[in-house]
Design an enzyme around this catalytic site. Structure first.
Site, PDB file in Angstrom:
ATOM      1  N   HIS A  39       0.826  -1.223   0.000  1.00  0.00           N
ATOM      2  CA  HIS A  39       0.000   0.000   0.000  1.00  0.00           C
ATOM      3  C   HIS A  39       0.856   1.267   0.000  1.00  0.00           C
ATOM      4  O   HIS A  39       0.330   2.363  -0.223  1.00  0.00           O
ATOM      5  CB  HIS A  39      -0.940   0.024   1.212  1.00  0.00           C
ATOM      6  CG  HIS A  39      -1.940  -1.090   1.216  1.00  0.00           C
ATOM      7  ND1 HIS A  39      -2.798  -1.322   0.158  1.00  0.00           N
ATOM      8  CD2 HIS A  39      -2.219  -2.056   2.140  1.00  0.00           C
ATOM      9  CE1 HIS A  39      -3.561  -2.377   0.430  1.00  0.00           C
ATOM     10  NE2 HIS A  39      -3.231  -2.848   1.622  1.00  0.00           N
ATOM     11  N   ASP A  92      -2.180 -10.503  -2.535  1.00  0.00           N
ATOM     12  CA  ASP A  92      -2.788 -10.084  -1.264  1.00  0.00           C
ATOM     13  C   ASP A  92      -4.286  -9.822  -1.494  1.00  0.00           C
ATOM     14  O   ASP A  92      -4.701  -9.437  -2.587  1.00  0.00           O
ATOM     15  CB  ASP A  92      -2.087  -8.804  -0.783  1.00  0.00           C
ATOM     16  CG  ASP A  92      -2.497  -8.373   0.615  1.00  0.00           C
ATOM     17  OD1 ASP A  92      -1.723  -8.640   1.559  1.00  0.00           O
ATOM     18  OD2 ASP A  92      -3.574  -7.743   0.768  1.00  0.00           O
ATOM     19  N   HIS A 104      -5.972  -7.396  -0.540  1.00  0.00           N
ATOM     20  CA  HIS A 104      -6.190  -5.974  -0.824  1.00  0.00           C
ATOM     21  C   HIS A 104      -5.392  -5.546  -2.050  1.00  0.00           C
ATOM     22  O   HIS A 104      -4.260  -5.985  -2.246  1.00  0.00           O
ATOM     23  CB  HIS A 104      -5.754  -5.136   0.386  1.00  0.00           C
ATOM     24  CG  HIS A 104      -6.394  -5.551   1.670  1.00  0.00           C
ATOM     25  ND1 HIS A 104      -5.784  -6.416   2.568  1.00  0.00           N
ATOM     26  CD2 HIS A 104      -7.602  -5.237   2.209  1.00  0.00           C
ATOM     27  CE1 HIS A 104      -6.583  -6.616   3.612  1.00  0.00           C
ATOM     28  NE2 HIS A 104      -7.694  -5.916   3.415  1.00  0.00           N
TER      29      HIS A 104
END
Ligand code: Q9C
Ligand code: ZN
Length: 345
Positions: A162, A198, A200
């Site tokens: 992220h 992942d 996300h």
């Protein structure tokens, strides 16, 4: 599989995060990496320390002002008030649309907000050292691949996908997967692919390579209409400029089955094969596990062996980087299943 273990990870141990408006114990804990380490040792995998300083390549993945902020953030925070040694800083103000992000404020909280996408990355005294050791592991893995190693696993935390060029978010500060890809390019790989599995979407990694054709980014993740990080990860994000056509998002509805997930993996692998990459980086999040406390996919432990076997079928040298996965006690088995599935082909 040769594993690089980030021994500094333990220094990043935030006491709490904000979840649904309340203080809760962090989901992203030191125990996660320790469970993986235990399982690696139990199943006979050698652990090594990272041996390459990532500082140079780090500066080509992240911006100078973000790196300067992050390296000194904790000492700046402590300098404000000795009592801050026992407090975790959180951002509370952000330069969203119409506000300026080109001028760095002097105020600590304002700078923290400038360099954060959310309030989801609690910072501690050891965060910089832990994150930097993670990118050192990634750079070391790239060097080992260049020296002929077939695959290297980076057992590290905090996670990284992220984190963008100049921001933290979602438990991530620096982006080891992006550092591995960039280091592989600089070590002579003409084309690199990053596969992010992942739960996300890897918004940070996507954004770092969005304008580039040399690094293909492919991600399978929960549909951002309902799942974090919400503001990136849609199927119509295909790259821009020279990078047009070199970004592939495969969002799946929350609650998707393992069957649907492996269908997306086939599409991801087909695109990676077409890229004719010299090396692959896998952002290995294990929060697709059915028992994950903050995610909704339904992979089981034997599905992670299948994932490893499928990746071996690509016939590429691979750097695996640990990302998310919050069912901590099962994380070791699931990670090592990927590794052994890959080894057994
Ligand atoms: N504090 C990774 O898996 N939402 N990050 C959690 C809010 C953010 C997950 C609750 C989840 C981030 C690397
Ligand atoms: Zn995740």
């Amino acid at each position: 599989m040769l594993t690089l273990f980030n021994a500094r990870h333990f220094g990043h141990a935030p006491a709490f995060e904000i979840f649904r408006g309340e203080r809760v114990p962090c989901f992203e804990t030191p125990a996660r990496a320790e469970y993986v380490r235990e399982q690696l040792a139990a199943r006979g995998h050698a652990l090594r320390e990272p041996h390459v300083d990532s500082r140079a390549v780090l500066a080509r993945v992240h911006t100078p002002r973000y790196l300067a902020f992050l390296e000194h953030a904790w000492s700046d925070w402590e300098a404000l008030d000795p009592a801050n040694a026992q407090r975790q800083p959180f951002p509370s103000v952000w330069p969203v649309r119409t506000l300026r992000s080109d001028r760095e404020p002097a105020n600590f909280t304002a700078r923290l907000g400038l360099y954060s996408m959310d309030n989801g990355s609690p910072l501690t005294a050891g965060s910089w050292a832990a994150a930097k050791a993670g990118t050192d592991a990634a750079a070391s893995a790239a060097a080992l691949l260049r020296a002929g190693e077939g695959a290297v696993f980076c057992c590290t935390r905090p996670p990284g996908h992220h984190a963008g060029a100049d921001f933290m978010g979602g438990y991530c500060f620096l982006n080891p997967a992006a550092v591995a890809a960039q280091a592989l390019r600089e070590a002579g790989a003409a084309r690199v692919a990053v596969l992010d599995v992942d739960y996300h979407h890897g918004n940070g990694t996507q954004s770092i390579f969005y304008g580039r054709a040399d690094v293909l980014f492919v991600s399978i993740h929960g549909d951002p209409r309902t799942e974090y990080p919400f503001y990136l990860g849609h199927a119509d994000e295909t790259g821009e400029g020279e990078g047009a056509g070199f970004n592939l998002n495969l969002p799946l509805p929350a609650g998707s089955s393992a069957g649907a997930w492996f269908g997306a993996l086939d599409a991801a692998c087909a695109r990676i094969a077409r890229h004719r990459a010299d090396a692959l980086v896998v952002s290995l999040g294990l929060d697709t596990f059915a028992g994950d406390p903050i995610s909704t996919f339904a992979l089981h432990s034997d599905d992670f062996s299948r994932l490893g076997r499928r990746l071996r079928g690509l016939g590429l040298p691979v750097v695996f980087v640990l990302e998310g996965g919050y069912a901590a006690a099962e994380l070791g088995v699931n990670a090592v299943n990927v590794i052994e599935g890959f080894e057994q082909g």
